[in-house]
Design a protein around this motif. Structure first.
Motif, PDB file in Angstrom:
ATOM      1  N   ALA C 232       0.882  -1.151  -0.102  1.00  0.00           N
ATOM      2  CA  ALA C 232      -0.013  -0.090  -0.144  1.00  0.00           C
ATOM      3  C   ALA C 232       0.893   1.034   0.003  1.00  0.00           C
ATOM      4  N   TYR C 233       1.937   1.082   0.620  1.00  0.00           N
ATOM      5  CA  TYR C 233       3.117   2.367   0.769  1.00  0.00           C
ATOM      6  C   TYR C 233       3.543   2.644  -0.559  1.00  0.00           C
ATOM      7  N   ARG C 234       3.531   1.559  -1.308  1.00  0.00           N
ATOM      8  CA  ARG C 234       4.236   1.729  -2.503  1.00  0.00           C
ATOM      9  C   ARG C 234       2.931   1.791  -3.753  1.00  0.00           C
ATOM     10  N   SER C 235       1.960   1.978  -3.404  1.00  0.00           N
ATOM     11  CA  SER C 235       0.901   2.045  -4.423  1.00  0.00           C
ATOM     12  C   SER C 235       0.358   3.497  -4.582  1.00  0.00           C
ATOM     13  N   GLY C 236       0.754   4.522  -3.926  1.00  0.00           N
ATOM     14  CA  GLY C 236       0.202   5.954  -4.023  1.00  0.00           C
ATOM     15  C   GLY C 236      -0.923   5.973  -3.721  1.00  0.00           C
TER      16      GLY C 236
ATOM     17  N   SER D  25      -8.845   2.636 -17.114  1.00  0.00           N
ATOM     18  CA  SER D  25      -9.093   1.974 -18.148  1.00  0.00           C
ATOM     19  C   SER D  25      -9.633   0.475 -17.998  1.00  0.00           C
ATOM     20  N   LEU D  26     -10.178  -0.170 -18.981  1.00  0.00           N
ATOM     21  CA  LEU D  26     -10.601  -1.568 -18.775  1.00  0.00           C
ATOM     22  C   LEU D  26      -9.536  -2.613 -18.408  1.00  0.00           C
ATOM     23  N   LYS D  27      -8.183  -2.351 -19.146  1.00  0.00           N
ATOM     24  CA  LYS D  27      -6.905  -3.075 -18.745  1.00  0.00           C
ATOM     25  C   LYS D  27      -6.508  -2.783 -17.190  1.00  0.00           C
ATOM     26  N   ALA D  28      -6.612  -1.736 -16.650  1.00  0.00           N
ATOM     27  CA  ALA D  28      -6.336  -1.434 -15.339  1.00  0.00           C
ATOM     28  C   ALA D  28      -7.235  -2.184 -14.391  1.00  0.00           C
ATOM     29  N   SER D  36      -6.533  -8.513  -7.049  1.00  0.00           N
ATOM     30  CA  SER D  36      -7.339  -8.332  -5.702  1.00  0.00           C
ATOM     31  C   SER D  36      -7.988  -9.882  -5.035  1.00  0.00           C
ATOM     32  N   GLY D  37      -7.974 -10.760  -6.133  1.00  0.00           N
ATOM     33  CA  GLY D  37      -8.418 -12.132  -5.827  1.00  0.00           C
ATOM     34  C   GLY D  37      -9.928 -12.085  -5.501  1.00  0.00           C
ATOM     35  N   THR D  38     -10.549 -10.861  -5.909  1.00  0.00           N
ATOM     36  CA  THR D  38     -12.016 -10.986  -5.519  1.00  0.00           C
ATOM     37  C   THR D  38     -12.867 -12.001  -6.151  1.00  0.00           C
ATOM     38  N   VAL D 209      -8.748   1.565  -4.868  1.00  0.00           N
ATOM     39  CA  VAL D 209      -7.679   0.704  -5.862  1.00  0.00           C
ATOM     40  C   VAL D 209      -7.800   1.355  -7.036  1.00  0.00           C
ATOM     41  N   THR D 210      -8.918   1.535  -7.723  1.00  0.00           N
ATOM     42  CA  THR D 210      -9.050   2.118  -8.973  1.00  0.00           C
ATOM     43  C   THR D 210      -8.353   3.332  -9.002  1.00  0.00           C
ATOM     44  N   ARG D 211      -8.511   4.416  -8.137  1.00  0.00           N
ATOM     45  CA  ARG D 211      -7.845   5.552  -8.346  1.00  0.00           C
ATOM     46  C   ARG D 211      -6.435   5.689  -7.505  1.00  0.00           C
ATOM     47  N   ALA D 212      -5.863   4.417  -7.134  1.00  0.00           N
ATOM     48  CA  ALA D 212      -4.376   4.657  -6.541  1.00  0.00           C
ATOM     49  C   ALA D 212      -3.476   4.749  -7.785  1.00  0.00           C
ATOM     50  N   GLU D 213      -2.389   5.282  -7.342  1.00  0.00           N
ATOM     51  CA  GLU D 213      -1.379   5.487  -8.530  1.00  0.00           C
ATOM     52  C   GLU D 213      -1.176   4.014  -9.253  1.00  0.00           C
ATOM     53  N   HIS D 214      -1.270   3.101  -8.168  1.00  0.00           N
ATOM     54  CA  HIS D 214      -0.662   1.706  -9.019  1.00  0.00           C
ATOM     55  C   HIS D 214      -2.021   0.925  -8.482  1.00  0.00           C
ATOM     56  N   PRO D 215      -2.884   0.841  -9.214  1.00  0.00           N
ATOM     57  CA  PRO D 215      -4.089   0.004  -8.884  1.00  0.00           C
ATOM     58  C   PRO D 215      -3.927  -1.369  -8.606  1.00  0.00           C
ATOM     59  N   ALA D 216      -3.215  -2.206  -9.192  1.00  0.00           N
ATOM     60  CA  ALA D 216      -3.131  -3.685  -9.156  1.00  0.00           C
ATOM     61  C   ALA D 216      -2.138  -3.901  -8.111  1.00  0.00           C
TER      62      ALA D 216
END
Lengths: 256, 256, 256, 256
Positions: C232-236, D25-28, D36-38, D209-216
């Motif tokens: 999370a820290y590295r995810s922005g 994006s759909l890819k993101a 997420s394993g959801t 998640v979706t708006r974090a800098e690194h969503p995955a």
């Protein structure tokens, strides 16, 4: 300069409203009322006989403060409306603190029954001050229903947990234009000051004073905290910043 | 009943100590001092010329309050000790607020230099009130060194973040028997009340008042909050509980 | 992509460091070590005989993890330095968790003795990981003294109070460039995740696992929380905002 | 040992529910779903055309996860019920996330409209998972109405403020026996872990998640945090105590 606290067109000289439940004796209650400087005191119709000798009503009369009957102990809108009508006759006042409880463990208000009861009481000509959760949407519905104020909780009645969700209280302040009174959960003076700083117009509390070891002293503490919190709210506090800011810089300053 | 605030054998009539940095003008400062009811005002020797006309010293004289010179701007024990001696001559008082800073961004105190400076100043006959972190071990070391009080921070100077770690302030209260003065970080009235409720004997603040939009009004707010918080501390507050407690039960109660 | 945790030039495959104190049995300890995925385990020289059969040392050997001897139980720099030397011989490692306590009730570290001991141990060739308060100035002094990491507390040892002052941990992260390990106070998984989100490089905990009702399960919880917090820290993360932001607006949007 | 998450009689293999709004994006989005394993993903009927090529529905199909249509954008029970019926046809599922908003600034749910809509949808055979405030009384009413779960907010949608009132979430856990899903307000991993430690059965989040800098990467962080928080909840954490507790005492202990 003037900073009047006005409810339903009437100015109240104090922003502290006192509940009477939990007092160890009528004497202790009277001392607390005096020390608090309050002008409005709630009483539960269920708990008192308005005509009894030596009752809480005598104390209130002697103190020269106004009565705000409440509907404590009601679980449905129907019950609360009926009790409010009895209170109006008994105390000869259209003012009522509306309280419709959803749960006997948490004593949390039931928003659905509360909104329903509020609407009926407004229609019946009451000045309605409803006890409610800290939900901004419910607060706006109560305002829309014609309530004279909304009274969100800080935390459960008698818990002394203070204001669990200051963010919601601030949102309620934005959501309605009628007075906001923080009701329930106050444990100590700083809780009361915080309520005022969040923009509440007044604070209502009972146990924090009546059940303290020194009720009259705590009543005075609350009086000061409410005044101080209100003044702070009107003083334009400094912003919070993550880094320090020197009281004043050292370079290039002439002696002042 | 009596609840005197005594430092180094002298009773101070107010539990609010005011810093002078950050005031927009001498007039604003004077109004704030009066409204705060303070009896003790800190000044940074570096910032003022004690002999200048129209200086902060004139204001303090006019207000009839006591001066507490501070060593703001020092980064080592040696510097601070030297400045304290200058201050003693300039202001003709052995009292000194010891401030040895470790970092110009956070303005946090350096505990090692502070303890060293405190020991030397006590030896030199000063009444030492050191600004310190909220570290209970450092506080006890300062007390052991003979300081007249310890002054832990709530949060960085000028940050307005309030008391970041109330638990530590309570631990400091237990760790020492000299007065504890919350110094730095106060943003608003409820912060000051909380400091007192945690057992502090007094509060020292500057920016919260001098940089507020309405300094004199905020000074009054702080005066009330400090009084209210102190009274609350002495009133035996109700315990916090996770569940509600009705103000008073409904069954079997006679009308009172 | 790579996100190695390196201390004193050596990469550790886990960001969770486990203390051994408080375990109900060696079997419970072994299960917890395995479930935690840790690569580094602290032991108190005072509590163990490194040559004893069936000791915690056997467990550590069997688990294939590295030992970090600590100087728990020391109250002065002199004691701690002496114990560190004994530990170096006993465990054949220059790594040491430096712990100099100031108070037996709070078990809080003494910053002055800790800084003094750290400087000496660095001179003596140790890889020093000091337990310290959450004071950024002390942390920087420890870094300047040549420590391999700083290990600020979240709250007192064994208290389970979590991170009382997240602001200070974030300030420490800014103040030093060596690894920061949150040590002491962790109660549950979210505390460990928060430590990592504040920028800590690792978490050290003992009681939270060894004294939990189900130590191995809690050890696994901590493993996941440390990994999750670091990611999370590295995810922005998204910024905090006072008002809501719809997941996505409704008007004018084509179906995506 | 087994710790199944069961809603309306169906076991879901993950305790993390993902919203799709806000993805760049759909890819993101697809990468986030996978990381997420959801096993359950919400979609707003208003935002998508279930038959469109290259839509979020294709992504969901490809990921092999279940769809939970929501009624985002509705302000009345009537609107929400109508939209739920459309969603049932479009997605061929009786499951619905009921969302009836009271305010476009805060996007807070309207408890009165929500309870009314829930009752009707249950009657119409839906599996209803309502988004609600953190009000325990409203949660119990939703449970009494036959909802399959209740989904209280931590703070306003998209605010990232985490869980403003943990006490209320714990009260909701006590008040109902159906699953509790923390929905809205999560900003980072520790928030999700805390939700689980308070007794929630699952967490629903989108923006974090979706708006974090690194969503995955953040999606993976959330997966770990939810698992870690759940394990911690089931591990019997140590109690919080104001004073320290040594990991283990030093006197009289044999080497183990």
């Amino acid at each position: 300069m003037a900073d009047a606290f006005v409810v339903a067109g009437e100015e109240l000289p104090s922003r502290l409203i006192l509940g009477t439940g939990g007092a160890a004796s009528l004497k202790a209650l009277e001392e607390a009322i005096v020390a608090s400087g309050t002008a409005l005191v709630t009483v539960a119709l269920r708990r008192i006989d308005p005509n009894a000798q030596g009752s809480v009503v005598d104390v209130i009369d002697r103190c020269g403060v106004r009565v705000l009957p409440n509907t404590a102990g009601c679980y449905t809108a129907t019950e609360a409306v009926r009790l409010a009508h009895l209170a109006r006759e008994a105390f000869d006042t259209p003012w009522v603190k509306l309280e419709v409880i959803g749960d006997e463990d948490t004593l949390l208000p039931d928003p659905i029954e509360t909104v329903a009861a509020a609407a009926r009481l407004v229609e019946d000509g009451f000045v309605v001050l409803p006890y409610t959760t800290d939900d901004p949407i419910v607060a706006r519905r109560l305002a829309d229903a014609g309530c004279a104020a909304v009274m969100p909780l800080g935390s459960p009645i008698g818990s002394g947990l203070g204001i669990r969700n200051p963010h919601n209280i601030a949102l309620i302040r934005q959501a309605v234009s009628i007075p906001v009174v923080l009701d329930a959960g106050i444990g100590t003076a700083s809780d009361a000051a915080l309520a005022m700083e969040l923009g509440c117009d007044a604070v209502l509390l009972a146990s924090a004073v009546t059940r303290a070891e020194h009720p009259a002293r705590m009543a005075e503490a609350m009086r000061l905290a409410v005044q101080g919190g209100r003044l702070a709210y009107r003083s334009g506090r400094i912003p919070k910043r993550d880094n320090a800011l020197a009281s004043s810089p050292f370079e290039g300053l002439p002696a002042w």
